[in-house]
Design a protein around this motif. Structure first.
Motif, PDB file in Angstrom:
ATOM      1  N   HIS A   1       0.829  -1.211   0.000  1.00 58.76           N
ATOM      2  CA  HIS A   1       0.000   0.000   0.000  1.00 58.76           C
ATOM      3  C   HIS A   1       0.856   1.251   0.000  1.00 58.76           C
TER       4      HIS A   1
ATOM      5  N   HIS B   1     -10.823   6.077  -8.062  1.00 60.26           N
ATOM      6  CA  HIS B   1     -11.097   5.544  -6.715  1.00 60.26           C
ATOM      7  C   HIS B   1     -11.369   4.048  -6.765  1.00 60.26           C
TER       8      HIS B   1
ATOM      9  N   CYS C   1      -6.152  -2.246  -3.623  1.00 63.27           N
ATOM     10  CA  CYS C   1      -5.915  -2.475  -2.196  1.00 63.27           C
ATOM     11  C   CYS C   1      -6.453  -3.825  -1.748  1.00 63.27           C
TER      12      CYS C   1
ATOM     13  N   GLU D   1      -8.847   4.685   1.256  1.00 55.97           N
ATOM     14  CA  GLU D   1      -8.727   3.268   0.873  1.00 55.97           C
ATOM     15  C   GLU D   1      -7.360   2.723   1.287  1.00 55.97           C
ATOM     16  N   LEU D   2      -6.334   3.488   0.986  1.00 54.15           N
ATOM     17  CA  LEU D   2      -4.983   3.018   1.281  1.00 54.15           C
ATOM     18  C   LEU D   2      -4.759   2.891   2.780  1.00 54.15           C
TER      19      LEU D   2
ATOM     20  N   THR E   1      -6.920  -0.125   4.276  1.00 57.93           N
ATOM     21  CA  THR E   1      -6.368  -1.435   3.969  1.00 57.93           C
ATOM     22  C   THR E   1      -4.976  -1.598   4.551  1.00 57.93           C
ATOM     23  N   SER E   2      -4.240  -0.458   4.661  1.00 58.31           N
ATOM     24  CA  SER E   2      -2.915  -0.615   5.270  1.00 58.31           C
ATOM     25  C   SER E   2      -3.064  -0.948   6.753  1.00 58.31           C
TER      26      SER E   2
ATOM     27  N   GLU F   1      -3.498  -4.479   6.780  1.00 56.63           N
ATOM     28  CA  GLU F   1      -2.198  -5.115   6.560  1.00 56.63           C
ATOM     29  C   GLU F   1      -1.394  -5.134   7.861  1.00 56.63           C
TER      30      GLU F   1
END
Lengths: 190, 174
Positions: free
Chosen positions: A29, A62, A69, B45-46, B49-50, B53
């Motif tokens: 990410h 988006h 992701c 989003e990043l 989801t990170s 993670e």
């Protein structure tokens, strides 16, 4: 000695001393964030050149990052091209859904913010920029796509070929034709 | 006109200077900027989801720590000097208690019985008629032999009982 063979999903795998390892690694990410920071304008421009609608282009970008992701797969090729490819696919999906009005798709002032032309420059130059912007907007979609990826994203033709799933000679030919067309336009203005 | 007619597979479609001016001019055009809302959406989003993670990595780390603790504990327990106060007392040796056979010697020996039976069936065939129905005779002979053996003296008594059973049954005619 490295031995390569092709997996079922088409990605290359190599045999090493540690056993079988895929040649590509997953995109983290952080890498995605870096690529977005570096190419956000070009990613948006690519989506715009396909959807011809700013709102739908933003949705496409988006959606693409949301998918990237979620996907934990591995990337065998160029990662930047992989992200651009995801955005392109998402934009094409937006068009296929038919959610974009035809008159919006025909709009001629989508890619560029003509209000942003520097008012201090010569009136002739400003007019030339407006004409050039209109000429870029008026390019066939496949040529416009290559121009955006080449000039605004700064990608190599091999990367563009990967993104557009087109052979490399086809990509270079599209670019040359677009440039020839734009040069004619520029020459007609002078 | 075929798109592949220009055989250009290198990085520069033709002369680099050929399109230099036009490329510079296009690059100078004010490209439309994505909105700040898009940046926020993508970063959300990043980040989300990170976080997943990170949680996954933390889970893996916790599992590794647990495995390490369990493994280390097993090693420590295996190599620890035994605490004598907590150990159970060693088994005490007891004198072997010999069986007292005298009582059994005094008891009367029980006789041993061995029994054997043999038998055979003989079909005598049709031996007559009852009315119009033929009658068949079947003879079963058996001998039952029994030995009663004294286990002490090995003397034995044999008893033989012969038996004969005769069955007469009608035969179904067609």
């Amino acid at each position: 000695v490295l031995l390569f063979f092709q997996n079922k999903n088409g990605s290359l795998a190599r045999v090493t001393f540690d056993g079988l390892q895929p040649a590509g690694e997953g995109v983290t990410h952080q890498e995605l964030a870096d690529i977005y920071e570096r190419h956000r304008r070009a990613l948006f421009a690519l989506a715009l050149s396909i959807t011809r609608c700013p709102a739908k282009a933003e949705d496409a970008v988006h959606d693409a990052f949301a998918r990237l992701c979620r996907v934990s797969g591995r990337v065998a090729g160029d990662r930047v091209a992989y992200v651009f490819s995801a955005v392109r696919n998402a934009a094409v999906d937006q068009v296929r859904r038919g959610a974009i009005e035809q008159d919006v798709r025909r709009a001629q002032d989508v890619l560029f913010d003509l209000q942003g032309i520097d008012p201090r420059q010569q009136a002739l130059d400003a007019e030339r920029d407006r004409s050039m912007a209109a000429a870029v907007e008026g390019l066939p979609a496949d040529q416009r796509e290559v121009v955006v990826l080449r000039i605004y994203a700064g990608l190599r033709f091999a990367q563009i070929a990967q993104i557009t799933s087109a052979p490399l000679p086809t990509v270079t030919t599209r670019y040359r034709r677009a440039m020839q067309r734009l040069r004619l336009k520029l020459e007609s203005m002078t | 006109m075929n798109e592949h007619d220009d055989d250009m597979t290198d990085e520069s479609p033709g002369d680099d200077r050929e399109f230099l001016e036009i490329e510079r001019r296009i690059a100078g055009l004010p490209l439309r900027e994505p909105s700040a809302a898009l940046d926020r959406r993508v970063m959300r989003e990043l980040r989300s989801t990170s976080w997943l993670e990170k949680a996954r990595l933390m889970g893996l780390g916790a599992a590794a720590m647990l495995a390490l603790v369990v493994g280390a504990g097993a090693i420590v327990m295996h190599s620890r000097v035994p605490n004598l106060s907590t150990l159970p007392p060693p088994p005490q040796s007891r004198p072997i208690k010999l069986l007292e056979t005298r009582e059994k010697d005094d008891a009367p020996a029980r006789p041993l019985l061995v029994r054997q039976s043999t038998s055979r069936i003989t079909d005598d065939g049709i031996i007559g008629f009852v009315g119009s129905t033929p009658v068949q005779r079947i003879r079963q002979q058996s001998i039952q032999q029994t030995w009663v053996i004294d286990p002490l003296t090995h003397k034995h008594v044999q008893v033989t009982i012969p038996r004969e059973q005769v069955v007469v049954k009608p035969i179904q005619t067609f």
